[in-house]
Motif scaffolding. Structure first.
Motif, PDB file in Angstrom:
ATOM      1  N   SER A 178       1.431   1.323  12.910  1.00 51.23           N
ATOM      2  CA  SER A 178       0.627   1.757  11.680  1.00 51.23           C
ATOM      3  C   SER A 178       0.700   3.069  13.310  1.00 51.23           C
ATOM      4  CB  SER A 178      -0.376   1.618  10.998  1.00 51.23           C
ATOM      5  OG  SER A 178      -0.490   2.508  10.106  1.00 51.23           O
ATOM      6  N   GLU A 179       0.007   4.298  12.576  1.00 49.94           N
ATOM      7  CA  GLU A 179      -0.730   5.416  13.949  1.00 49.94           C
ATOM      8  C   GLU A 179      -2.258   5.005  13.242  1.00 49.94           C
ATOM      9  OE1 GLU A 179       1.299   5.657  11.546  1.00 49.94           O
ATOM     10  OE2 GLU A 179       1.708   8.252  10.385  1.00 49.94           O
ATOM     11  N   VAL A 180      -2.512   5.203  11.856  1.00 43.88           N
ATOM     12  CA  VAL A 180      -3.883   4.195  11.135  1.00 43.88           C
ATOM     13  C   VAL A 180      -4.432   3.327  11.796  1.00 43.88           C
ATOM     14  CG1 VAL A 180      -5.089   3.535   9.208  1.00 43.88           C
ATOM     15  CG2 VAL A 180      -2.974   5.025   8.558  1.00 43.88           C
ATOM     16  N   GLY A 226       6.018  -1.726   4.864  1.00 41.85           N
ATOM     17  CA  GLY A 226       5.510   0.085   4.657  1.00 41.85           C
ATOM     18  C   GLY A 226       6.404  -0.083   2.498  1.00 41.85           C
ATOM     19  N   SER A 227       5.339   0.842   2.899  1.00 41.93           N
ATOM     20  CA  SER A 227       5.897   1.024   1.076  1.00 41.93           C
ATOM     21  C   SER A 227       6.843   1.390   0.720  1.00 41.93           C
ATOM     22  CB  SER A 227       4.797   2.220   1.220  1.00 41.93           C
ATOM     23  OG  SER A 227       4.764   4.368   1.740  1.00 41.93           O
ATOM     24  N   VAL A 228       7.055   1.757  -0.321  1.00 40.85           N
ATOM     25  CA  VAL A 228       8.428   1.736  -1.141  1.00 40.85           C
ATOM     26  C   VAL A 228       8.811   3.283  -0.793  1.00 40.85           C
ATOM     27  CG1 VAL A 228      10.003   2.544  -3.017  1.00 40.85           C
ATOM     28  CG2 VAL A 228       8.674  -0.121  -2.963  1.00 40.85           C
ATOM     29  N   GLU A 248      10.865  -4.422   4.128  1.00 38.47           N
ATOM     30  CA  GLU A 248       9.186  -5.328   4.023  1.00 38.47           C
ATOM     31  C   GLU A 248       8.383  -4.481   2.713  1.00 38.47           C
ATOM     32  OE1 GLU A 248      10.004  -8.624   3.352  1.00 38.47           O
ATOM     33  OE2 GLU A 248      11.134  -9.201   4.454  1.00 38.47           O
ATOM     34  N   LEU A 249       8.525  -3.879   0.923  1.00 40.90           N
ATOM     35  CA  LEU A 249       8.390  -3.279   0.746  1.00 40.90           C
ATOM     36  C   LEU A 249       7.002  -3.754  -0.070  1.00 40.90           C
ATOM     37  CD1 LEU A 249      11.245  -1.165   0.022  1.00 40.90           C
ATOM     38  CD2 LEU A 249       9.531  -1.012   2.131  1.00 40.90           C
ATOM     39  N   GLY A 250       6.184  -2.648  -1.004  1.00 42.77           N
ATOM     40  CA  GLY A 250       5.047  -3.140  -1.571  1.00 42.77           C
ATOM     41  C   GLY A 250       5.739  -3.751  -3.181  1.00 42.77           C
ATOM     42  N   GLU A 378       2.062   0.487 -10.849  1.00 42.24           N
ATOM     43  CA  GLU A 378       2.010   1.242  -9.732  1.00 42.24           C
ATOM     44  C   GLU A 378       1.041  -0.366  -9.178  1.00 42.24           C
ATOM     45  OE1 GLU A 378       1.071   4.639  -9.712  1.00 42.24           O
ATOM     46  OE2 GLU A 378       2.742   5.217 -11.350  1.00 42.24           O
ATOM     47  N   GLU A 379       2.188  -0.397  -7.978  1.00 41.55           N
ATOM     48  CA  GLU A 379       1.350  -0.688  -6.560  1.00 41.55           C
ATOM     49  C   GLU A 379      -0.331  -0.297  -6.508  1.00 41.55           C
ATOM     50  OE1 GLU A 379       2.123  -0.698  -2.524  1.00 41.55           O
ATOM     51  OE2 GLU A 379       1.968  -2.864  -2.624  1.00 41.55           O
ATOM     52  N   THR A 380      -1.536  -1.111  -6.667  1.00 39.26           N
ATOM     53  CA  THR A 380      -2.630  -0.340  -6.087  1.00 39.26           C
ATOM     54  C   THR A 380      -3.829  -1.128  -5.253  1.00 39.26           C
ATOM     55  OG1 THR A 380      -2.942  -1.479  -8.783  1.00 39.26           O
ATOM     56  CG2 THR A 380      -5.063  -1.103  -7.713  1.00 39.26           C
TER      57      THR A 380
HETATM   58  P1  NAD Z   1       3.599   3.236   5.074  1.00 38.44           P
HETATM   59  O1  NAD Z   1       4.905   3.434   4.807  1.00 38.44           O
HETATM   60  O2  NAD Z   1       2.228   4.500   4.800  1.00 38.44           O
HETATM   61  O3  NAD Z   1       4.003   3.456   6.730  1.00 38.44           O
HETATM   62  C1  NAD Z   1       4.320   2.862   7.278  1.00 38.44           C
HETATM   63  C2  NAD Z   1       5.021   2.503   8.663  1.00 38.44           C
HETATM   64  O4  NAD Z   1       5.866   3.377   8.730  1.00 38.44           O
HETATM   65  C3  NAD Z   1       3.687   3.532   9.624  1.00 38.44           C
HETATM   66  O5  NAD Z   1       3.892   2.490  10.985  1.00 38.44           O
HETATM   67  C4  NAD Z   1       4.539   5.053   9.383  1.00 38.44           C
HETATM   68  O6  NAD Z   1       3.601   5.795  11.091  1.00 38.44           O
HETATM   69  C5  NAD Z   1       5.579   4.234   9.701  1.00 38.44           C
HETATM   70  N1  NAD Z   1       6.509   6.062   8.726  1.00 38.44           N
HETATM   71  C6  NAD Z   1       6.078   6.895   8.576  1.00 38.44           C
HETATM   72  N2  NAD Z   1       6.706   8.145   7.515  1.00 38.44           N
HETATM   73  C7  NAD Z   1       7.868   7.356   8.488  1.00 38.44           C
HETATM   74  C8  NAD Z   1       9.658   7.978   8.648  1.00 38.44           C
HETATM   75  N3  NAD Z   1       9.934   9.095   7.949  1.00 38.44           N
HETATM   76  N4  NAD Z   1      10.392   7.275   9.628  1.00 38.44           N
HETATM   77  C9  NAD Z   1       9.559   6.399   9.969  1.00 38.44           C
HETATM   78  N5  NAD Z   1       8.739   5.442   9.862  1.00 38.44           N
HETATM   79  C10 NAD Z   1       7.827   6.201   9.051  1.00 38.44           C
HETATM   80  O7  NAD Z   1       3.059   2.075   5.200  1.00 38.44           O
HETATM   81  P2  NAD Z   1       1.030   1.775   4.482  1.00 38.44           P
HETATM   82  O8  NAD Z   1       0.284   2.507   3.978  1.00 38.44           O
HETATM   83  O9  NAD Z   1       1.134   1.861   6.479  1.00 38.44           O
HETATM   84  O10 NAD Z   1       1.355   0.220   4.317  1.00 38.44           O
HETATM   85  C11 NAD Z   1       0.806  -0.558   2.968  1.00 38.44           C
HETATM   86  C12 NAD Z   1       2.277  -0.458   2.039  1.00 38.44           C
HETATM   87  O11 NAD Z   1       2.605  -1.610   2.832  1.00 38.44           O
HETATM   88  C13 NAD Z   1       2.368  -1.225   1.232  1.00 38.44           C
HETATM   89  O12 NAD Z   1       2.874  -0.127  -0.176  1.00 38.44           O
HETATM   90  C14 NAD Z   1       2.331  -2.292   0.772  1.00 38.44           C
HETATM   91  O13 NAD Z   1       2.468  -3.434   0.327  1.00 38.44           O
HETATM   92  C15 NAD Z   1       3.701  -2.816   2.042  1.00 38.44           C
HETATM   93  N6  NAD Z   1       3.811  -3.749   2.747  1.00 38.44           N
HETATM   94  C16 NAD Z   1       4.435  -4.834   2.737  1.00 38.44           C
HETATM   95  C17 NAD Z   1       4.794  -5.642   2.924  1.00 38.44           C
HETATM   96  C18 NAD Z   1       6.354  -7.012   3.401  1.00 38.44           C
HETATM   97  O14 NAD Z   1       6.000  -7.408   3.628  1.00 38.44           O
HETATM   98  N7  NAD Z   1       6.981  -7.078   2.163  1.00 38.44           N
HETATM   99  C19 NAD Z   1       3.361  -6.410   3.836  1.00 38.44           C
HETATM  100  C20 NAD Z   1       1.910  -5.570   3.985  1.00 38.44           C
HETATM  101  C21 NAD Z   1       3.151  -4.452   4.146  1.00 38.44           C
END
Ligand code: NAD
Length: 498
Positions: A178-180, A226-228, A248-250, A378-380
Motif C-alpha cells: 500500500s502507498e499509505v 484490500g477493499s471490495v 481477500e477482501l473486506g 457495512e465494514e467499519t
Molecule cells: P484498498 O482496496 O484501498 O487498497 C489495497 C491496495 O490496492 C493498495 O495497495 C492500493 O494501492 C491498490 N490499488 C488501488 N487501486 C487499484 C487498482 N485499480 N488496481 C490495482 N491495485 C489498486 O484497501 P485498503 O484500504 O488498503 O485496505 C483495507 C481493506 O483491506 C479493508 O476492506 C479490509 O477488510 C481489507 N483486508 C482484507 C483482508 C483479507 O484477508 N480478507 C486482510 C486485510 C485487509
C-alpha cells in the motif's frame, strides 16, 4: 470536452512513461505529510517485471530444498534488520507492539511453509480406476510471475503471507504494498538484497493505483488483499487479461453470544476481537448479537472493560489503541456513528474521534442499533462495538447472515457443541467457536471467503501453496491405442461399441 479528455489521457500516459505518479505519505500519529515519492514510470516497471520473469526459470529449476535454504537465509537477514523494520513499520502504522509481531509473523510464515511444502505437490503416479490401460502422473507447473497487491492495515505480513508460498512453489514474485504505508519497504528490500538468489525473483515496489493496474496487466496470477471496491476493479482487469485473481477482501463479521455463555469470556472476546489493531483487521468482529436474557449484564460488563482501555497517545509505548493508519478511515467511522445516532442508537462509551493531528478513537460501545444503520451492514474498520439483542437462535443466525459479506464470524455459548451447532449455520468462511477472529492466528486449515468477501482458492491450508501451480496431467497408455477404425459407423450394426 471528449477531445480535451483524450488530450489529457495522452499527456498523462506520456508523463507516466517518463516519471510515475507522485504520492504523499502521511504520518498516522501527527497527521502531517512526512515525505513524497514517485511511483515508477510504466517503462521502468515493465523492465522490472521482465527481469523477474526472466529469472524465474533458474529459480524454478532449483529443488524445493534449495528454495527453502535460500528463504531461510533471507529469514536470517530479515531478523538481523528487525529493529530497523519494526521502526519503519511503527512509523507506517503508529503502533509498536503489532509492528513487532508482524516481523515475527513473517518468520513464522517461512517456518510453516518450509515444514509443509516438501510434502505437497508430489508427482505420484495413479492407475485409472475405470480404464486400467491408463495411468496418470501430475506435473505441477508454477506460474512464472505472481503479482501481490496489499493493503495498509498489516503492511508487512500481508505482503509475505502469499509471497512466501509462491516463491517456494517456484514462482517469481512482484509485490506492490500500500502507498499509505511504504516505509518498511526499504529495510525489507535490504534484507532481500543480502540474498542475491532471492533478489533475482522477489521485488517490493512502492507505488499506488497505477502501479497496481500495470501489475495486474503484466503478471500471470494476482493475489489481492484490500477493499471490495478495489477488488472488483482488480477482478475485472484480471479477467480482461485472462489471469486468475485470488481476492481477500473486506468483512462485517458478526459475533453471536448465547444465554448460556460465560459473561467474562464473552465480554473479553467481544472487546478484544473488535478493538485489536484499532479494529483495522479484516477479520475483526464488527457487530455483536446477544441473547436478550443476558443483554443488560453483558453490555454493563463490556462498557466497564472498554472504558479502561487507553489510546497509545502521546506515548507510542503506552496504551492499547493505535491511531487510524489511514486518516480518512476516521471520517468513515465518524459518519457511521453519526448515521446510527441519527436513527436512534445510543453511544455508551467512546464515540468521539480524538484529533491530535493523527486520529484516535477509544473503544466505542453502541446499543439500540439495527440493520437500517450502515454501522451494522457495512465494514467499519474501527474500534466500534455495536451490540443488539436477539430472542431466538434462529433470529441471531438470520441477523448474522443478513449482509453482503461472508469473511468470518464467532459464536460464544456454554459449550463448544452448542457454539458449533450455530456456527455451522453461518454463511462465512472461518467461524471461531467460544472465541473470535481466530483466523488471524490459525492458518492451517483451508477456508474460502463467502459472498463479497473474496474469490479464488484458499490462502490458508495446503491450497495456499498448491494454488500457485497449474496442474498438467501426463497420461500413460499401457495397452494398444485405439485405431480410427473403432469410430466407423458400421461398428454399431455389427454390435461393436466405439
Ligand atoms: P484498498 O482496496 O484501498 O487498497 C489495497 C491496495 O490496492 C493498495 O495497495 C492500493 O494501492 C491498490 N490499488 C488501488 N487501486 C487499484 C487498482 N485499480 N488496481 C490495482 N491495485 C489498486 O484497501 P485498503 O484500504 O488498503 O485496505 C483495507 C481493506 O483491506 C479493508 O476492506 C479490509 O477488510 C481489507 N483486508 C482484507 C483482508 C483479507 O484477508 N480478507 C486482510 C486485510 C485487509
Amino acid at each position: 470536452m471528449a477531445a480535451q479528455d483524450s488530450v489529457m489521457t495522452v499527456l498523462k500516459t506520456l508523463q507516466n512513461s517518463v516519471i510515475g505518479e507522485r504520492i504523499e505519505v502521511h504520518n498516522p500519529r501527527s497527521g502531517r505529510i512526512e515525505f513524497a515519492f514517485h511511483a515508477p514510470s510504466s517503462s521502468e516497471l515493465a523492465a522490472r517485471l521482465t527481469g523477474l520473469r526472466a529469472a524465474q526459470a533458474r529459480w524454478r529449476a532449483r529443488s524445493i530444498d534449495e528454495r527453502i535454504e535460500i528463504l531461510r537465509r533471507w529469514q536470517h537477514e530479515w531478523m538481523i534488520r528487525q529493529g530497523e523494520i519494526i521502526r519503519a513499520l511503527s512509523e507506517d502504522t503508529g503502533r509498536f507492539l503489532i509492528a513487532t509481531s508482524e516481523v515475527t509473523a513473517v518468520t513464522g510464515i517461512v517456518d510453516r511453509w518450509a515444514a509443509l511444502s516438501p510434502s505437497l505437490a508430489l508427482e505420484e503416479e495413479a492407475r485409472s480406476a475405470t480404464m486400467p490401460q491408463f495411468s496418470y502422473r501430475s506435473q505441477f507447473v508454477p506460474y512464472e510471475l505472481v503479482g501481490i497487491i496489499s493493503p495498509w492495515n498489516l503492511p508487512a505480513m500481508l505482503c509475505f503471507i502469499d509471497a512466501i508460498p509462491a516463491l517456494l512453489a517456484g514462482c517469481a514474485v512482484f509485490i506492490k504494498p500500500s502507498e499509505v504505508t511504504p516505509r518498511f519497504i526499504a529495510p525489507a528490500m535490504a534484507s532481500i538484497a543480502a540474498v542475491p538468489e532471492l533478489a533475482e525473483v522477489l521485488y517490493l515496489q512502492p507505488g499506488g493505483r497505477q502501479t497496481g493496474e500495470q501489475l495486474v496487466e503484466s503478471v500471470d496470477v494476482v493475489c489481492f488483499t484490500g477493499s471490495v471496491a478495489t477488488g472488483r476493479l482488480v477482478a475485472a482487469n484480471a479477467a480482461s487479461h485472462f489471469i486468475p485473481a485470488f481476492l481477500e477482501l473486506g468483512g462485517n463479521d458478526p459475533l453471536i453470544v448465547t444465554a448460556s455463555a460465560d459473561l467474562e469470556r464473552a465480554t473479553d472476546v467481544a472487546l478484544r476481537s473488535t478493538c485489536l489493531a484499532t479494529g483495522q483487521a479484516c477479520q475483526s468482529i464488527e457487530r455483536v448479537y446477544v441473547d436478550r436474557k443476558i443483554f443488560e449484564p453483558f453490555v454493563a460488563r463490556l462498557v466497564e472493560k472498554a472504558k479502561v482501555i487507553e489510546p497509545n497517545w502521546p506515548d507510542i509505548h503506552q496504551g492499547t489503541i493505535g491511531p487510524f493508519i489511514f486518516g480518512k478511515q476516521a471520517d468513515v467511522v465518524t459518519a457511521q456513528i453519526a448515521d446510527a445516532v441519527a436513527k436512534g442508537a445510543r453511544v455508551l462509551c467512546g464515540g468521539q474521534v480524538e484529533d491530535h493531528g493523527g486520529k484516535w478513537l477509544r473503544p466505542t460501545v453502541i446499543v439500540d442499533v439495527d440493520h437500517r444503520m450502515a454501522l451494522m451492514t457495512e465494514e467499519t474498520f474501527g474500534p466500534v462495538i455495536p451490540v443488539m439483542p436477539f430472542d431466538s437462535v434462529d433470529d441471531a443466525v438470520a441477523l448474522a447472515n443478513d449482509g453482503v459479506y461472508g469473511l468470518s464470524a464467532g459464536v460464544i455459548a456454554g459449550t463448544l457443541e452448542e457454539a458449533e451447532a450455530i456456527g455451522r449455520r453461518i454463511d462465512a468462511g472461518g467461524i471461531s467457536l467460544n472465541d473470535g477472529a481466530l483466523t488471524a492466528v490459525c492458518h492451517e486449515m483451508e477456508k474460502h471467503s463467502f459472498k463479497l468477501s473474496g474469490l479464488g482458492g484458499s490462502r490458508m491450508g495446503p491450497a495456499g501453496y498448491l494454488r500457485f501451480f497449474r496442474r498438467k496431467v501426463l497420461i500413460r497408455q499401457h495397452s494398444q491405442p485405439a485405431t480410427l477404425a473403432s469410430a466407423a459407423e458400421s461398428n454399431l450394426s455389427k454390435g461393436k461399441s466405439p
